[in-house]
Design an enzyme around this catalytic site. Structure first.
Site, PDB file in Angstrom:
ATOM      1  CD  GLU A  31     -13.670  -0.711   5.842  1.00 35.39           C
ATOM      2  OE1 GLU A  31     -12.670  -0.992   5.169  1.00 35.39           O
ATOM      3  OE2 GLU A  31     -14.330   0.325   5.695  1.00 35.39           O
ATOM      4  CG  HIS A  59      -3.221  -2.247   2.388  1.00 36.20           C
ATOM      5  ND1 HIS A  59      -4.006  -2.653   3.439  1.00 36.20           N
ATOM      6  CD2 HIS A  59      -2.181  -1.564   2.937  1.00 36.20           C
ATOM      7  CE1 HIS A  59      -3.480  -2.246   4.580  1.00 36.20           C
ATOM      8  NE2 HIS A  59      -2.362  -1.587   4.305  1.00 36.20           N
TER       9      HIS A  59
END
Length: 281
Positions: A106, A38
């Site tokens: 997303e 991430h």
């Protein structure tokens, strides 16, 4: 059958402490040490880059396998991702495993989250193309491909790999993801999030077996990793709790289990002594 144990490492501390954590993961005897790929996660920053962290971890360890849990096409494009994979494979002496998945909904580009979400079909389309291209890049020379999302011409990445191609452990849960795991995966990752995780995993394992059979593969040859820590199951409450859960999941076909390194003050807090006892087997 005893599950093989893996640890998930948090990339949130300064390097001297992170180096000690990677080394300790190996000392405890874990089969694998994994890191979430991430830019930041659940509001925590700094969150160190997964691939840079794995390169550093490879330099301070010698046995434990290293991997991402998981890398996705949300902000990693095929060519530079393949190059980073080759580099870590070389530094580690062939100890890299790629946990890969479609990622969240997303649309993330260059670190910015845009004001839209991928539809399930878009995510599946992107992921399948991304995996196909990664596979080509890590197995071939002068690779050319024209896709809907990414294209390349005459790219060569694979020379120098220690492993013929670092294994792909694919987090695929829907029909297309399971077929992709059966076609390209050397392992499969289960990430249950429902209130009935055992039933959820059992059902997905059955569908994975069907997908492998359709692809002419025996699911028994594929490691099947359970990612823990996102349900109410008390994996790190005690050694007995771990043994009970591990036994149940082994019975339905799980072969490996990933446990979070205890993180004080978070939902992944746990007694380090219990964590180390479990690691010892």
């Amino acid at each position: 059958m005893q599950l093989r144990r893996h640890a998930i490492v948090w990339p949130i501390h300064d390097w001297p402490e992170m180096a000690r954590t990677w080394r300790r993961t190996e000392e405890l005897g874990f089969e694998g040490a994994w890191i979430y790929d991430h830019l930041a996660w659940r509001g925590h920053t700094p969150w160190d880059d997964a691939y840079a962290s794995l390169a550093a971890a490879a330099a301070v360890t010698s046995r434990v396998r290293l991997g991402t849990l998981v890398t996705s096409p949300n902000f990693r494009t095929p060519v530079p991702t393949a190059s980073a994979i080759r580099t870590i494979d070389r530094i580690s002496g062939g100890r890299l495993t790629l946990g890969i998945g479609a990622g969240g909904t997303e649309h993330t580009s260059d670190g910015d989250v845009l004001d839209r979400e991928w539809s399930p079909r878009e995510r599946a389309d992107r992921f399948e193309e991304w995996v196909d291209q990664l596979d080509l890049l890590l197995t071939g020379a002068a690779v050319s491909a024209t896709g809907q999302h990414w294209s390349m011409r005459g790219v060569t990445v694979s020379p120098g790999l220690v492993q013929h191609r670092p294994p792909f452990w694919i987090a695929g849960n829907g029909p297309r993801g399971l077929r992709l795991a059966a076609r390209h995966g050397q392992g499969w990752i289960a990430n249950p999030i429902s209130e009935t995780p055992y039933a959820e995993v059992r059902e997905r394992l059955a569908r994975l077996a069907d997908a492998c059979a359709d692809a002419g593969r025996d699911v028994a040859t594929m490691p099947r990793l359970l990612l823990t820590g996102f349900t109410d199951e008390p994996w790190l409450a005690s050694r007995q709790a771990y043994d009970d859960l591990a036994g149940r999941y082994a019975e339905i076909g799980i072969t490996d289990v990933a446990l979070h390194w205890p993180r004080p003050g978070s939902e992944w807090d746990a007694d380090p002594a219990v964590f180390e006892e479990i690691a010892a087997g």
